[in-house]
Motif scaffolding. Structure first.
Motif, PDB file in Angstrom:
ATOM      1  N   ARG A  55     -31.028  37.079 -53.191  1.00 44.63           N
ATOM      2  CA  ARG A  55     -31.183  35.862 -53.999  1.00 44.63           C
ATOM      3  C   ARG A  55     -32.501  35.990 -54.758  1.00 44.63           C
ATOM      4  NH1 ARG A  55     -29.500  33.769 -49.054  1.00 44.63           N
ATOM      5  NH2 ARG A  55     -31.651  33.438 -48.398  1.00 44.63           N
ATOM      6  N   PRO A  56     -32.610  35.376 -55.928  1.00 40.91           N
ATOM      7  CA  PRO A  56     -33.889  35.445 -56.647  1.00 40.91           C
ATOM      8  C   PRO A  56     -35.046  34.874 -55.844  1.00 40.91           C
ATOM      9  CG  PRO A  56     -32.151  34.660 -58.103  1.00 40.91           C
ATOM     10  CD  PRO A  56     -31.558  34.698 -56.727  1.00 40.91           C
ATOM     11  N   SER A  57     -34.768  33.948 -54.925  1.00 43.20           N
ATOM     12  CA  SER A  57     -35.824  33.294 -54.156  1.00 43.20           C
ATOM     13  C   SER A  57     -36.203  34.057 -52.894  1.00 43.20           C
ATOM     14  CB  SER A  57     -35.373  31.891 -53.757  1.00 43.20           C
ATOM     15  OG  SER A  57     -34.191  31.934 -52.963  1.00 43.20           O
ATOM     16  N   LYS A  58     -35.530  35.152 -52.622  1.00 36.72           N
ATOM     17  CA  LYS A  58     -35.778  35.916 -51.390  1.00 36.72           C
ATOM     18  C   LYS A  58     -36.674  37.110 -51.693  1.00 36.72           C
ATOM     19  CE  LYS A  58     -32.232  36.873 -48.578  1.00 36.72           C
ATOM     20  NZ  LYS A  58     -31.062  37.610 -48.006  1.00 36.72           N
ATOM     21  N   ARG A  59     -37.642  37.372 -50.834  1.00 32.24           N
ATOM     22  CA  ARG A  59     -38.460  38.562 -51.051  1.00 32.24           C
ATOM     23  C   ARG A  59     -37.613  39.801 -50.809  1.00 32.24           C
ATOM     24  NH1 ARG A  59     -40.831  40.923 -46.313  1.00 32.24           N
ATOM     25  NH2 ARG A  59     -40.874  39.569 -44.471  1.00 32.24           N
ATOM     26  N   SER A  60     -38.026  40.896 -51.407  1.00 31.66           N
ATOM     27  CA  SER A  60     -37.209  42.101 -51.380  1.00 31.66           C
ATOM     28  C   SER A  60     -37.297  42.785 -50.026  1.00 31.66           C
ATOM     29  CB  SER A  60     -37.665  43.063 -52.483  1.00 31.66           C
ATOM     30  OG  SER A  60     -39.002  43.462 -52.244  1.00 31.66           O
ATOM     31  N   GLY A  61     -36.430  43.780 -49.846  1.00 29.17           N
ATOM     32  CA  GLY A  61     -36.456  44.553 -48.625  1.00 29.17           C
ATOM     33  C   GLY A  61     -35.530  43.995 -47.563  1.00 29.17           C
ATOM     34  N   ALA A  62     -35.728  44.462 -46.360  1.00 25.28           N
ATOM     35  CA  ALA A  62     -34.952  44.000 -45.214  1.00 25.28           C
ATOM     36  C   ALA A  62     -35.890  43.904 -44.024  1.00 25.28           C
ATOM     37  CB  ALA A  62     -33.815  44.974 -44.924  1.00 25.28           C
ATOM     38  N   TRP A  63     -35.637  42.927 -43.166  1.00 29.55           N
ATOM     39  CA  TRP A  63     -36.524  42.760 -42.014  1.00 29.55           C
ATOM     40  C   TRP A  63     -35.820  42.010 -40.895  1.00 29.55           C
ATOM     41  CZ3 TRP A  63     -37.076  40.050 -46.579  1.00 29.55           C
ATOM     42  CH2 TRP A  63     -37.063  38.660 -46.520  1.00 29.55           C
ATOM     43  N   CYS A  64     -36.428  42.111 -39.718  1.00 30.16           N
ATOM     44  CA  CYS A  64     -35.973  41.377 -38.544  1.00 30.16           C
ATOM     45  C   CYS A  64     -37.123  40.502 -38.073  1.00 30.16           C
ATOM     46  CB  CYS A  64     -35.558  42.332 -37.433  1.00 30.16           C
ATOM     47  SG  CYS A  64     -35.078  41.518 -35.878  1.00 30.16           S
ATOM     48  N   SER A  65     -36.827  39.252 -37.786  1.00 24.18           N
ATOM     49  CA  SER A  65     -37.834  38.349 -37.242  1.00 24.18           C
ATOM     50  C   SER A  65     -37.179  37.506 -36.160  1.00 24.18           C
ATOM     51  CB  SER A  65     -38.418  37.448 -38.343  1.00 24.18           C
ATOM     52  OG  SER A  65     -37.398  36.644 -38.911  1.00 24.18           O
ATOM     53  N   SER A  66     -37.972  36.674 -35.527  1.00 27.61           N
ATOM     54  CA  SER A  66     -37.394  35.797 -34.502  1.00 27.61           C
ATOM     55  C   SER A  66     -37.919  34.386 -34.709  1.00 27.61           C
ATOM     56  CB  SER A  66     -37.740  36.286 -33.095  1.00 27.61           C
ATOM     57  OG  SER A  66     -39.126  36.210 -32.846  1.00 27.61           O
ATOM     58  N   LEU A  67     -37.027  33.431 -34.588  1.00 24.61           N
ATOM     59  CA  LEU A  67     -37.442  32.033 -34.551  1.00 24.61           C
ATOM     60  C   LEU A  67     -37.974  31.687 -33.175  1.00 24.61           C
ATOM     61  CD1 LEU A  67     -34.446  30.441 -36.488  1.00 24.61           C
ATOM     62  CD2 LEU A  67     -36.838  30.359 -37.217  1.00 24.61           C
ATOM     63  N   GLN A  68     -37.531  32.419 -32.165  1.00 27.42           N
ATOM     64  CA  GLN A  68     -37.866  32.080 -30.784  1.00 27.42           C
ATOM     65  C   GLN A  68     -37.862  33.366 -29.960  1.00 27.42           C
ATOM     66  OE1 GLN A  68     -36.138  28.411 -28.933  1.00 27.42           O
ATOM     67  NE2 GLN A  68     -34.900  29.882 -27.790  1.00 27.42           N
ATOM     68  N   GLN A  69     -38.915  33.574 -29.161  1.00 25.29           N
ATOM     69  CA  GLN A  69     -39.057  34.769 -28.339  1.00 25.29           C
ATOM     70  C   GLN A  69     -38.478  34.551 -26.941  1.00 25.29           C
ATOM     71  OE1 GLN A  69     -40.001  37.438 -30.429  1.00 25.29           O
ATOM     72  NE2 GLN A  69     -41.704  37.964 -29.091  1.00 25.29           N
TER      73      GLN A  69
ATOM     74  N   GLY B 152     -37.165  29.520 -18.520  1.00 23.42           N
ATOM     75  CA  GLY B 152     -36.926  30.685 -19.353  1.00 23.42           C
ATOM     76  C   GLY B 152     -36.389  30.311 -20.723  1.00 23.42           C
ATOM     77  N   GLN B 153     -36.361  31.288 -21.608  1.00 25.16           N
ATOM     78  CA  GLN B 153     -35.932  31.059 -22.993  1.00 25.16           C
ATOM     79  C   GLN B 153     -35.312  32.338 -23.528  1.00 25.16           C
ATOM     80  OE1 GLN B 153     -38.446  28.781 -26.017  1.00 25.16           O
ATOM     81  NE2 GLN B 153     -38.925  30.887 -26.612  1.00 25.16           N
ATOM     82  N   ARG B 154     -34.173  32.176 -24.185  1.00 23.23           N
ATOM     83  CA  ARG B 154     -33.520  33.308 -24.828  1.00 23.23           C
ATOM     84  C   ARG B 154     -33.892  33.348 -26.301  1.00 23.23           C
ATOM     85  NH1 ARG B 154     -33.242  36.930 -21.751  1.00 23.23           N
ATOM     86  NH2 ARG B 154     -32.101  38.020 -23.401  1.00 23.23           N
ATOM     87  N   PRO B 155     -33.870  34.530 -26.907  1.00 27.19           N
ATOM     88  CA  PRO B 155     -34.359  34.650 -28.289  1.00 27.19           C
ATOM     89  C   PRO B 155     -33.373  34.129 -29.334  1.00 27.19           C
ATOM     90  CG  PRO B 155     -33.585  36.767 -27.487  1.00 27.19           C
ATOM     91  CD  PRO B 155     -33.523  35.826 -26.314  1.00 27.19           C
ATOM     92  N   ILE B 156     -33.930  33.705 -30.456  1.00 24.16           N
ATOM     93  CA  ILE B 156     -33.171  33.433 -31.676  1.00 24.16           C
ATOM     94  C   ILE B 156     -33.660  34.448 -32.704  1.00 24.16           C
ATOM     95  CG2 ILE B 156     -32.629  31.786 -33.499  1.00 24.16           C
ATOM     96  CD1 ILE B 156     -33.231  29.538 -31.522  1.00 24.16           C
ATOM     97  N   VAL B 157     -32.785  35.377 -33.078  1.00 21.25           N
ATOM     98  CA  VAL B 157     -33.166  36.537 -33.876  1.00 21.25           C
ATOM     99  C   VAL B 157     -32.579  36.423 -35.273  1.00 21.25           C
ATOM    100  CG1 VAL B 157     -33.318  39.052 -33.863  1.00 21.25           C
ATOM    101  CG2 VAL B 157     -32.952  37.834 -31.715  1.00 21.25           C
TER     102      VAL B 157
END
Length: 678
Positions: free
Chosen positions: A412-426, A433-438
């Motif tokens: 999208r024009p509003s998205k930075r280029s490239g590709a990446w993985c991040s997490s909203l929650q670790q 306990g907590q499960r991840p949101i990837v």
């Protein structure tokens, strides 16, 4: 404050993005920064004797509301930027840096953690590891500084936060603002699938006809197929001009002075902490350990890669001259003639391949591979996210939730280029306990019509597998504390899972099962599959050389006194290396976001190759068993690499898995450079 920013109420614990507006963020940052400051102050001022629980463990949760707010905001800023978000990024960057400096340079916290460290032998292994890392982080952030040095360190960190934000936004602006319309009479050589993508890009921007943008999934195939040499040159120059002041944004988006100032400030920061230069500071906690070790690895690969590239370049220049063009092969020619040579040598036509590499088919391949290796099950569900294009899955194993996975795949024009993985929650084991949101983010070309198949290139399919390899590092994480969870590992270890997972795309049984024709449903013919696999390293000299050039420039910039003029020094380094003129750096300085839009890969772009040495050797472990899906090797991979986070040093984890040190031979073999090296 909008409670949805920190207390998420969506399906399976997701944020309700439909209940969040840009106006919510500024007051939320005010509140969360105040809460985080108060929570950390309570730890620092605690009259009780320091203990692991009241100090180190308490710090793990002290900033939870702020961390959750940042996760939402910076996810949106990366995938769907707008003027309001960009303005807030510029405002909040120095405030977050100041907040971080206040905490990390608080002598009371340093003394308390140091006191806990004195009792480390009484701690459980992961608690001891967390304490060691926390103390190391405080030291490396300047907790031992006093007076003017302490104040200067805080000022440097705030300034760097501003500069890195500006750098990233300038690159995004140049990418977003550039379009090149291609007239109907200048479409020679462009395949139908690429024309559909170019028309879709025009439609998305409210334009007619077909355009080229600076989205990698569009401009690279354009450079590979466009028969009009003048258009190739225009497109290439625009792509490589991002951030250098000559792009669409002009002087407003000139990153050259920003890069120079960043390098100077990093050097000063390192020297304040007692290091000779920034590379010494940055590499100290990494697997490589020193700039000398990094250079030794890169140089081992540079010579065979350069030799292969030069031999290829001579062939391509002959093809150029045979076309009636006098003169040398130029950078905008390389991909065009390399693609023509690949097609001729391997009887391979992208138009015949792409219908088998649809996004849905390759997502199926990714998920099936994860299931066969690790027993993971995926169930897609609907949730209000930041774009209708974003998809969500619940990931389970044996009926137990392992993670929530989000995929944002289209450019999208509003998205930075490239590709990446991040997490909203670790992932962590604190309390219940907590499960991840990837989150996996890509920039694939969307289909021309909604609901039509999205076709991927072979490189796109590799990207999909790569980013899900990072996701697996989160999904399979099984540690006690968020700071050592998932991908929170040494920078030159973090790419091991992602690059390793790419190998499964190239397994014939994966392609045979999942590469199905978009219209007929027929499987990929075995002969075509074999030609695809035979051609995967057709241009390995080019790919390796352009990457290594960037890695060696990055390393040089951060060793010794930084250059006053990085662009001039970049030219000198490439000349010293004898880099082929027709192969530019993969990322020239003005748009080298890995290095200048944050500290993540600064003096660390080499880490992809450092990890590749391990990923090639790790896949050899499966091949030695004669089965790419060998259950015992997969179990060891999960046990010692994917589940452990940073609970043990990276070199110890590797030895637990492989039981020997990795060697460069498998990497050279995998890139078809072994004959050149020998």
């Amino acid at each position: 404050m909008n409670p949805e920013l920190t207390n998420w109420t969506g399906t399976l614990g997701l944020p309700r993005f439909d209940l969040i507006s840009d106006q919510d963020f500024a007051p939320a940052f005010d509140t969360c920064l105040q809460l985080a400051g108060e929570a950390v102050e309570a730890i620092a001022a605690n009259p009780e004797p320091p203990s692991f629980q009241n100090t180190v463990a308490a710090l793990e949760t002290a900033e939870d509301p702020l961390n959750r707010l940042c996760a939402v905001f910076y996810t949106l800023a990366g995938v769907d930027s707008n003027p309001a978000r960009e303005d807030l990024q510029r405002q909040i960057a120095p405030r977050l840096a100041a907040h971080g400096s206040k905490i990390s340079m608080d002598p009371r916290l340093f003394d308390r953690v140091e006191a806990v460290m004195q009792e480390k032998d009484a701690l459980a292994p992961q608690d001891r590891r967390l304490t060691e890392l926390t103390l190391r982080g405080l030291r490396r952030s300047g907790a031992g500084l006093t007076g003017e040095a302490r104040d200067r360190m805080a000022a440097i960190r705030e300034r760097l936060a501003v500069l890195s934000t500006d750098f990233a936004q300038n690159v995004l602006a140049d990418e977003r603002d550039f379009t090149m319309a291609i007239a109907d009479d200048r479409l020679a050589g462009l395949p139908d699938w690429l024309l559909r993508a170019m028309r879709a890009a025009a439609k998305e921007r409210g334009l007619s006809g077909q355009i080229v943008t600076l989205n990698r999934s569009l401009i690279v195939p354009f450079l590979e197929h466009a028969g009009d040499r003048a258009l190739r040159e225009l497109a290439w120059r625009a792509w490589t001009a991002r951030g250098d002041g000559s792009g669409a944004g002009g002087a407003k988006t000139d990153n050259r002075p920003i890069a120079a100032e960043i390098l100077q400030l990093r050097h000063e920061r390192a020297q304040l902490l007692g290091y000779a230069d920034f590379a010494s500071y940055k590499l100290e906690p990494e697997m490589a350990g020193s700039a000398e070790n990094v250079e030794a690895l890169l140089r081992q690969v540079w010579d065979p890669a350069k030799s292969r590239a030069e031999a290829d370049g001579r062939q391509l220049e002959t093809m150029l001259n045979d076309d009636g063009v006098n003169g040398a092969l130029e950078p905008w020619d390389w991909r065009f003639y390399a693609e023509r040579r690949r097609k001729a040598l391997h009887d391979l036509d992208d138009a015949a391949v792409k219908p088998y590499l649809t996004l849905d088919a390759m997502i199926g391949a990714v998920f099936d591979t994860a299931n066969r290796l690790f027993g993971l099950e995926m169930r897609e569900f609907q949730a209000p996210l930041w774009s209708p294009d974003v998809r969500a899955w619940e990931i389970t194993r044996d009926g137990r939730q392992m993670a929530v996975f989000l995929g944002d795949f289209f450019a999208r024009p509003s998205k930075r280029s490239g590709a990446w993985c991040s997490s909203l929650q670790q992932q962590h084991h604190i309390g219940k306990g907590q499960r991840p949101i990837v989150v996996n983010v890509c920039n694939f070309t969307p289909p021309e019509q909604p609901g039509a198949p999205a076709y991927l290139s072979w490189d796109d399919a590799h990207t999909l597998f790569h980013e899900f390899g990072h996701a697996l590092h989160h999904i399979l994480s099984d540690v006690g504390w968020p700071s050592i969870s998932g991908t929170s590992v040494a920078r030159d270890f973090v790419e091991l899972p992602s690059q390793l997972f790419e190998h499964w795309l190239e397994q014939p049984e994966v392609l045979d099962r999942h590469a199905r024709h978009a219209e007929t449903g027929e499987p990929l013919p075995a002969a075509l599959r074999d030609r695809i696999l035979a051609a995967r390293n057709a241009d390995s000299g080019f790919a390796t050389t352009e990457y290594l050039a960037s890695a060696l420039v990055d390393l040089d910039f951060h060793r010794g006194q930084p250059p006053a003029d990085p662009m001039a020094r970049q030219v000198e380094i490439l000349k010293e290396l004898g880099a082929p003129a027709a192969i530019p750096m993969r990322h020239a300085t003005p748009h080298f976001a890995h290095v200048f839009s944050g500290d993540g890969y600064s003096a660390g772009y080499y880490s992809y190759m450092w990890s590749e040495v391990m990923d090639a050797d790790a896949f050899e472990a499966f091949m030695e068993k004669g089965d790419a899906f060998d259950p015992e090797t997969a179990r060891k991979l999960e046990e010692w690499i994917l589940s452990k986070g940073d609970s043990l040093p990276a070199d110890e984890l590797w030895l637990k898995f492989r039981e020997r040190k990795p060697g460069v031979h498998a990497l050279l073999k995998g890139r078809d450079l072994i004959e050149v090296a020998s």
